[in-house]
Write an enzyme that holds these catalytic residues in place. Structure first.
Site, PDB file in Angstrom:
ATOM      1  N   THR A  45      -5.232  -4.550  -3.154  1.00  0.00           N
ATOM      2  CA  THR A  45      -5.950  -4.763  -1.888  1.00  0.00           C
ATOM      3  C   THR A  45      -7.273  -4.004  -1.854  1.00  0.00           C
ATOM      4  OG1 THR A  45      -4.503  -3.093  -0.941  1.00  0.00           O
ATOM      5  CG2 THR A  45      -4.022  -5.380  -0.385  1.00  0.00           C
ATOM      6  N   ARG A  50       2.752   8.245   4.691  1.00  0.00           N
ATOM      7  CA  ARG A  50       2.404   9.321   5.620  1.00  0.00           C
ATOM      8  C   ARG A  50       3.147   9.343   6.958  1.00  0.00           C
ATOM      9  NH1 ARG A  50      -3.716   8.165   4.196  1.00  0.00           N
ATOM     10  NH2 ARG A  50      -2.667   6.198   3.808  1.00  0.00           N
ATOM     11  N   ASP A  98       6.317   3.110  -9.591  1.00  0.00           N
ATOM     12  CA  ASP A  98       5.149   2.244  -9.375  1.00  0.00           C
ATOM     13  C   ASP A  98       4.087   2.540 -10.434  1.00  0.00           C
ATOM     14  OD1 ASP A  98       3.202   0.633  -8.227  1.00  0.00           O
ATOM     15  OD2 ASP A  98       2.732   2.043  -6.611  1.00  0.00           O
ATOM     16  N   LYS A 111       9.087   5.911  -3.523  1.00  0.00           N
ATOM     17  CA  LYS A 111       8.154   5.319  -4.479  1.00  0.00           C
ATOM     18  C   LYS A 111       7.312   6.418  -5.109  1.00  0.00           C
ATOM     19  CE  LYS A 111       4.098   3.223  -3.382  1.00  0.00           C
ATOM     20  NZ  LYS A 111       3.022   3.619  -4.308  1.00  0.00           N
ATOM     21  N   ASP A 143      -0.251  -4.795 -20.229  1.00  0.00           N
ATOM     22  CA  ASP A 143      -0.533  -4.638 -21.660  1.00  0.00           C
ATOM     23  C   ASP A 143       0.020  -5.867 -22.373  1.00  0.00           C
ATOM     24  OD1 ASP A 143      -1.020  -3.403 -24.256  1.00  0.00           O
ATOM     25  OD2 ASP A 143      -0.884  -1.461 -23.242  1.00  0.00           O
ATOM     26  N   LYS A 180       2.810  -0.006 -12.534  1.00  0.00           N
ATOM     27  CA  LYS A 180       1.961  -1.209 -12.691  1.00  0.00           C
ATOM     28  C   LYS A 180       1.533  -1.427 -14.139  1.00  0.00           C
ATOM     29  CE  LYS A 180      -0.093  -0.788  -8.042  1.00  0.00           C
ATOM     30  NZ  LYS A 180       0.194   0.601  -7.666  1.00  0.00           N
TER      31      LYS A 180
HETATM   32  O1  C5P Z   1       0.831   6.764   3.439  1.00  0.00           O
HETATM   33  P1  C5P Z   1       0.883   5.260   3.396  1.00  0.00           P
HETATM   34  O2  C5P Z   1       2.013   4.683   4.213  1.00  0.00           O
HETATM   35  O3  C5P Z   1      -0.455   4.625   3.699  1.00  0.00           O
HETATM   36  O4  C5P Z   1       1.235   4.949   1.867  1.00  0.00           O
HETATM   37  C1  C5P Z   1       1.297   3.637   1.382  1.00  0.00           C
HETATM   38  C2  C5P Z   1       1.599   3.642  -0.080  1.00  0.00           C
HETATM   39  O5  C5P Z   1       1.511   2.295  -0.566  1.00  0.00           O
HETATM   40  C3  C5P Z   1       0.647   4.455  -0.954  1.00  0.00           C
HETATM   41  O6  C5P Z   1       1.385   4.894  -2.083  1.00  0.00           O
HETATM   42  C4  C5P Z   1      -0.399   3.425  -1.366  1.00  0.00           C
HETATM   43  O7  C5P Z   1      -1.012   3.754  -2.574  1.00  0.00           O
HETATM   44  C5  C5P Z   1       0.473   2.181  -1.521  1.00  0.00           C
HETATM   45  N1  C5P Z   1      -0.240   0.914  -1.356  1.00  0.00           N
HETATM   46  C6  C5P Z   1      -0.947   0.600  -0.225  1.00  0.00           C
HETATM   47  N2  C5P Z   1      -1.561  -0.598  -0.102  1.00  0.00           N
HETATM   48  C7  C5P Z   1      -1.478  -1.474  -1.088  1.00  0.00           C
HETATM   49  C8  C5P Z   1      -0.770  -1.185  -2.247  1.00  0.00           C
HETATM   50  C9  C5P Z   1      -0.152   0.039  -2.350  1.00  0.00           C
HETATM   51  O8  C5P Z   1      -1.019   1.397   0.708  1.00  0.00           O
HETATM   52  N3  C5P Z   1      -2.043  -2.625  -0.947  1.00  0.00           N
END
Ligand code: C5P
Length: 232
Positions: A119, A210, A61, A34, A66, A63
């Site tokens: 979120t 991560r 991603d 992503k 418009d 989003k």
């Molecule tokens: O590193 P981690 O597993 O926390 O990354 C989660 C990914 O999903 C990041 O790109 C974050 O911006 C995205 N994301 C999220 N929670 C959401 C929507 C998107 O962690 N509600």
């Protein structure tokens, strides 16, 4: 869908060399990567193509939000990068999402989806923009509107899986971030679910950053998560 194909690695970086290197290492071990606004703004469609050319599917991603005509054009342009998943804001409304769904089909993009409520927003944030319903009701309302528009699914948090699944049925795709295997640090994620619990709850695709990107050995981390999902 094979178990490992459910894993999409969130690449929160703008470093294209790192991204391509990781794509080569993880090819065939995860479903895709992503990339978001940071990567795209820094590297443009060429940066995305650098990843798709390796044979790594991309969830772009961006989003979009418009007027329908502009969003449809943006979706068609996304298709040219080879992206497999693209998304829009459900708050753009039914007309915009219908235009996005149509453009996604034209561009042969396998999954065009929506985000409901970020979120990062809480009930007070919703009230401040005139939405007085509970967040969960608004999330389900937007998910149903997404489905009515012909889009294939939504991005949702783990705790939203059950109510959306109930409202939208088994074929609607749920793409879920906030995933943490037992062995990984939570980082700044507050409400997390393990990969196997999320799939058991009804998630189709898991967005995992991560725990893979910051692992000492990202290949080993991806294999471990895939193995956890294999057993289900
Ligand atoms: O590193 P981690 O597993 O926390 O990354 C989660 C990914 O999903 C990041 O790109 C974050 O911006 C995205 N994301 C999220 N929670 C959401 C929507 C998107 O962690 N509600």
């Amino acid at each position: 869908m094979k178990a490992f194909e459910r894993i999409y690695v969130a690449l929160d970086t703008m470093d294209v060399d790192y991204a391509v290197d990781l794509a080569r290492k993880l090819k065939g071990l995860v479903g895709g990567m992503k990339v978001g606004k940071e990567f795209f703004t820094a590297n443009g469609p060429q940066g995305v193509e650098n990843i798709t050319e390796v044979g790594m599917p991309v969830f772009l991603d961006l989003k979009f939000h418009d007027i329908p005509n502009t969003v449809a054009g943006a979706i068609r342009a996304s298709g040219k990068t080879g992206a497999q998943i693209v998304n829009v804001h459900a708050q753009g409304g039914l007309g915009m999402m219908k235009a996005a769904a149509e453009a996604g089909k034209e561009a042969h993009i396998p999954m065009t989806i929506a985000v409901t409520i970020l979120t990062a927003m809480d009930q007070d944030d919703l009230t401040a923009i005139g939405v007085n319903d509970p967040i969960e009701d608004q999330v389900v309302r937007l998910a149903k509107l997404t489905q009515d528009s012909g889009l294939q699914g939504v991005v949702c948090s783990a705790k939203e899986i059950a109510p959306i699944r109930k409202a939208c049925g088994p074929d609607f795709k749920l793409i879920v971030p906030g995933i943490r295997p037992d062995w990984a640090a939570k980082g700044d994620q507050k409400r997390v679910m393990t990969p196997s619990d999320a799939v058991k709850a009804g998630a189709d695709i898991l967005v995992i950053g991560r725990p893979i990107t910051q692992a000492n050995d990202p290949v080993e981390a991806a294999r471990k998560i895939a193995a956890e999902l294999e057993g289900l």
